[in-house]
Scaffold this motif. Structure first.
Motif, mmCIF file in Angstrom:
data_model
loop_
_atom_site.group_PDB
_atom_site.id
_atom_site.type_symbol
_atom_site.label_atom_id
_atom_site.label_comp_id
_atom_site.label_asym_id
_atom_site.label_seq_id
_atom_site.Cartn_x
_atom_site.Cartn_y
_atom_site.Cartn_z
ATOM 1 N N ASN A 1 47.260 77.874 48.860
ATOM 2 C CA ASN A 1 47.888 77.788 50.179
ATOM 3 C C ASN A 1 49.327 78.322 50.119
ATOM 4 O OD1 ASN A 1 49.705 76.113 52.117
ATOM 5 N ND2 ASN A 1 47.642 75.958 52.994
ATOM 6 N N PHE B 1 44.918 73.725 40.593
ATOM 7 C CA PHE B 1 45.020 73.391 42.027
ATOM 8 C C PHE B 1 46.314 72.577 42.142
ATOM 9 C CE2 PHE B 1 40.697 74.461 41.349
ATOM 10 C CZ PHE B 1 40.150 74.859 42.560
ATOM 11 N N ILE C 1 48.643 77.301 39.644
ATOM 12 C CA ILE C 1 47.903 78.122 40.611
ATOM 13 C C ILE C 1 47.785 77.326 41.910
ATOM 14 C CG2 ILE C 1 45.706 79.299 41.087
ATOM 15 C CD1 ILE C 1 45.270 79.097 37.947
ATOM 16 N N GLU C 2 48.130 77.956 42.996
ATOM 17 C CA GLU C 2 48.036 77.282 44.300
ATOM 18 C C GLU C 2 47.685 78.329 45.357
ATOM 19 O OE1 GLU C 2 48.035 74.173 45.773
ATOM 20 O OE2 GLU C 2 47.825 75.361 47.597
ATOM 21 N N ASN D 1 52.117 75.672 50.681
ATOM 22 C CA ASN D 1 52.187 74.777 49.519
ATOM 23 C C ASN D 1 52.801 75.511 48.321
ATOM 24 O OD1 ASN D 1 51.008 72.761 50.962
ATOM 25 N ND2 ASN D 1 48.990 72.907 49.995
ATOM 26 N N ASP E 1 41.889 70.232 40.186
ATOM 27 C CA ASP E 1 42.073 69.098 41.099
ATOM 28 C C ASP E 1 42.002 69.533 42.572
ATOM 29 O OD1 ASP E 1 42.769 66.542 42.022
ATOM 30 O OD2 ASP E 1 44.924 66.917 41.816
ATOM 31 N N PRO E 2 40.802 69.933 43.038
ATOM 32 C CA PRO E 2 40.695 70.412 44.431
ATOM 33 C C PRO E 2 40.634 69.256 45.427
ATOM 34 C CG PRO E 2 38.558 70.464 43.363
ATOM 35 C CD PRO E 2 39.523 69.938 42.337
ATOM 36 N N PHE E 3 40.766 69.588 46.718
ATOM 37 C CA PHE E 3 40.549 68.575 47.763
ATOM 38 C C PHE E 3 39.058 68.348 47.992
ATOM 39 C CE2 PHE E 3 44.889 69.444 49.779
ATOM 40 C CZ PHE E 3 45.374 68.184 49.486
ATOM 41 N N GLY F 1 35.225 76.272 45.512
ATOM 42 C CA GLY F 1 36.296 76.969 44.785
ATOM 43 C C GLY F 1 36.348 76.649 43.312
ATOM 44 N N GLU G 1 43.541 82.134 44.626
ATOM 45 C CA GLU G 1 42.442 81.181 44.449
ATOM 46 C C GLU G 1 42.094 81.096 42.977
ATOM 47 O OE1 GLU G 1 38.967 81.246 46.761
ATOM 48 O OE2 GLU G 1 39.987 82.057 48.522
ATOM 49 N N PRO H 1 52.382 69.113 39.014
ATOM 50 C CA PRO H 1 53.236 70.045 38.245
ATOM 51 C C PRO H 1 54.463 69.359 37.644
ATOM 52 C CG PRO H 1 52.556 71.045 40.317
ATOM 53 C CD PRO H 1 52.127 69.616 40.381
ATOM 54 N N GLY I 1 49.055 72.255 44.071
ATOM 55 C CA GLY I 1 49.602 71.510 45.207
ATOM 56 C C GLY I 1 51.025 71.888 45.550
ATOM 57 N N ASP J 1 47.527 74.219 35.517
ATOM 58 C CA ASP J 1 47.309 73.294 36.643
ATOM 59 C C ASP J 1 46.730 74.170 37.763
ATOM 60 O OD1 ASP J 1 47.362 71.363 38.552
ATOM 61 O OD2 ASP J 1 49.508 70.907 38.406
ATOM 62 N N PHE K 1 43.633 71.636 34.241
ATOM 63 C CA PHE K 1 43.482 70.536 35.206
ATOM 64 C C PHE K 1 42.964 71.142 36.509
ATOM 65 C CE2 PHE K 1 45.907 67.440 38.169
ATOM 66 C CZ PHE K 1 44.851 66.538 38.176
ATOM 67 N N LYS L 1 45.190 58.617 38.886
ATOM 68 C CA LYS L 1 44.832 59.965 38.377
ATOM 69 C C LYS L 1 46.002 60.561 37.600
ATOM 70 C CE LYS L 1 44.729 63.284 41.554
ATOM 71 N NZ LYS L 1 44.180 63.967 42.745
ATOM 72 N N HIS L 2 47.203 60.443 38.168
ATOM 73 C CA HIS L 2 48.386 61.012 37.523
ATOM 74 C C HIS L 2 48.715 60.296 36.210
ATOM 75 C CE1 HIS L 2 49.933 63.009 41.467
ATOM 76 N NE2 HIS L 2 49.083 63.751 40.820
HETATM 77 C C1 LIG Z 1 44.300 67.782 45.660
HETATM 78 S S1 LIG Z 1 45.483 69.005 45.972
HETATM 79 C C2 LIG Z 1 46.314 69.146 44.438
HETATM 80 C C3 LIG Z 1 47.179 68.005 44.089
HETATM 81 C C4 LIG Z 1 47.948 68.220 42.829
HETATM 82 N N1 LIG Z 1 47.083 68.580 41.716
HETATM 83 C C5 LIG Z 1 48.692 66.963 42.484
HETATM 84 O O1 LIG Z 1 48.148 66.115 41.762
HETATM 85 O O2 LIG Z 1 49.831 66.809 42.904
HETATM 86 C C6 LIG Z 1 44.580 70.494 46.009
HETATM 87 C C7 LIG Z 1 45.444 71.731 46.160
HETATM 88 O O3 LIG Z 1 44.651 72.870 45.884
HETATM 89 C C8 LIG Z 1 44.973 73.895 46.802
HETATM 90 N N2 LIG Z 1 43.777 74.781 46.869
HETATM 91 C C9 LIG Z 1 42.734 74.719 47.718
HETATM 92 N N3 LIG Z 1 41.803 75.628 47.389
HETATM 93 C C10 LIG Z 1 42.266 76.265 46.279
HETATM 94 C C11 LIG Z 1 41.712 77.274 45.424
HETATM 95 N N4 LIG Z 1 40.525 77.805 45.668
HETATM 96 N N5 LIG Z 1 42.439 77.692 44.375
HETATM 97 C C12 LIG Z 1 43.664 77.139 44.118
HETATM 98 N N6 LIG Z 1 44.233 76.178 44.887
HETATM 99 C C13 LIG Z 1 43.529 75.739 45.951
HETATM 100 C C14 LIG Z 1 45.300 73.169 48.079
HETATM 101 O O4 LIG Z 1 46.122 73.958 48.924
HETATM 102 C C15 LIG Z 1 45.998 71.928 47.549
HETATM 103 O O5 LIG Z 1 47.374 72.150 47.483
#
Ligand SMILES: C[S@@+](CC[C@H](N)C(=O)[O-])C[C@H]1O[C@@H](n2cnc3c(N)ncnc32)[C@H](O)[C@@H]1O
Length: 393
Positions: free
Chosen positions: A90, A48, A87-88, A93, A145-147, A151, A124, A62, A50, A46, A143, A20-21
């Protein structure tokens, strides 16, 4: 009990994350070079972001973005200014991310001239999407990229894509959508994700001929095209390491054909060899070596453009969303069709080079002509044809 988003177990770097990266980095480098030529400022969001670093020190998105931008800006004089927003949600995090970014800047502050870290927002994505969209009038890449799949309301994606020269690259967590589709408790999140009600009913009533995964992907892409009016979308399939089923699709959406072609090339060269996917060790092993389908591309093009004349670029553009082929494949397939006298190509260079404006004339073929060419299918061929193929997305 689901793990918290800052739980270290969620931050173990996996092979599929690396893929992905790699796609993100390679595309961003190309994107800034293309847009930076014509615009003084380009922006990355960016959304989500992290923690900045994974458990064993591997770079998060990032830092991958920052270093890629830094390298490109150093090499190309015409690049003036790049703005980055992170944007993050948590808190923990976010704190970690702020520190990681600060350390990176401290280590090489002069290297980052021309790059502005506009904001590192602890919120969020959906809550501030409207504000960031209103604040930015420059060409922008988002970008997402949620878990999971909550959201990322379709409404926010639509607003982003309504701006000129914006693109999104979404990690679409299809495994969870698939799993939670029957659950009443998740119906609202799924509706929000797709921006339409009754996704489950749609898969059963309109797309019963597709398997569920293909239907869920198709409905989302259709929404991007019809609901958000975006011209080009392309998916890259990602299986978790060691699993045979799809975990997520990375979906690129853009109105720029060049952007679409560049991304397809990047995807083609990433992951499992020329499969538009990272299929994981198990499936990947089986797939390598079974991928020789320029013949199918020739047949497909000859069929859909039967009797028509159009430019080489139009041939690629009109099929970009449907076919897992890159520019070089089209060129080879068309030259092969020409050698079989099924098309003629006007305006080729002296050494056979093809520019976008070359005209491709497809020889008309009647149903009777086609019937004469068709050989009865062997049983083995029929079995192969009945299996799902890369055309299914
Ligand atoms: C899959 S990880 C991101 C990984 C990062 N993009 C990377 O490649 O290194 C998802 C991140 O989104 C955050 N997150 C969860 N819900 C969110 C929301 N509604 N808005 C922004 N960030 C959120 C989580 O805390 C987590 O750190």
């Amino acid at each position: 009990m689901p793990l918290a988003d800052d739980d270290p177990k969620k931050w173990i770097y996996k092979e599929h994350t690396e893929v992905k990266h790699e796609i993100l980095r390679k595309y961003l480098e190309a994107w800034i070079k293309i847009l930076g030529r014509y615009h003084n400022t380009v922006c990355f969001f960016d959304c989500f972001a992290g923690r900045g670093l994974y458990t064993n020190g591997e770079l998060g998105s990032p830092l991958i973005i920052m270093r890629a931008v830094k390298d490109v800006i150093r090499k190309f004089d015409f690049l003036k200014h790049v703005e980055l927003t992170f944007i993050e949600k948590n808190k923990n995090n976010h704190e970690n991310l702020v520190k990681v970014i600060q350390d990176e800047l401290n280590q090489d502050s002069s290297g980052y001239s021309g790059i502005t870290i506009k904001n590192i927002i602890n919120d969020e994505f959906a809550d501030i999407a409207d504000t960031i969209v209103q604040d930015c009038s420059h060409p922008s890449f988002y970008f997402i990229d949620p878990f999971g799949f909550s959201g990322i309301p379709f409404d926010s994606i639509k607003k982003i894509l309504a701006l000129p020269r914006t693109e999104v690259f979404i990690n679409f967590m299809i495994e969870y959508v698939y799993r939670f589709l029957p659950s009443e408790g998740h119906a609202r999140s799924i509706e929000e994700l797709y921006g339409i009600p009754n996704v489950k009913a749609l898969t059963e009533e309109e797309y019963e001929y597709l398997d569920l995964e293909a239907a869920l992907l198709k409905i989302y892409r259709d929404q991007l095209h019809q609901g958000a009016n975006v011209k080009f979308t392309f998916p890259f399939k990602v299986n978790s390491d060691g699993k045979l089923r799809t975990t997520y699709y990375l979906i690129h959406a853009t109105n720029n054909f060049k952007g679409c072609e560049v991304m397809k090339n990047v995807m083609y060269n990433a992951g499992t060899k020329k499969q538009f996917g990272y299929l994981g060790p198990a499936e990947g092993q089986m797939a390598i070596g079974n991928f020789d389908n320029l013949e199918s591309l020739q047949e497909y093009l000859a069929d859909i453009f039967n009797g028509q004349s159009l430019t080489y670029e139009a041939v690629r553009m009109q099929t970009a969303n449907d076919l897992p082929y890159v520019t070089g494949d089209y060129k080879t397939a068309l030259l092969q069709l020409e050698s079989k006298s099924k098309i003629s190509i006007e305006g080729k260079g002296k050494r056979g080079g093809m520019s976008d404006s070359c005209m491709v004339h497809f020889t008309p073929v009647t149903i009777e002509d086609a019937a004469e060419e068709v050989k009865p299918l062997e049983v083995e061929d029929m079995e192969e044809h009945s299996q799902s193929s890369l055309f299914d997305f």
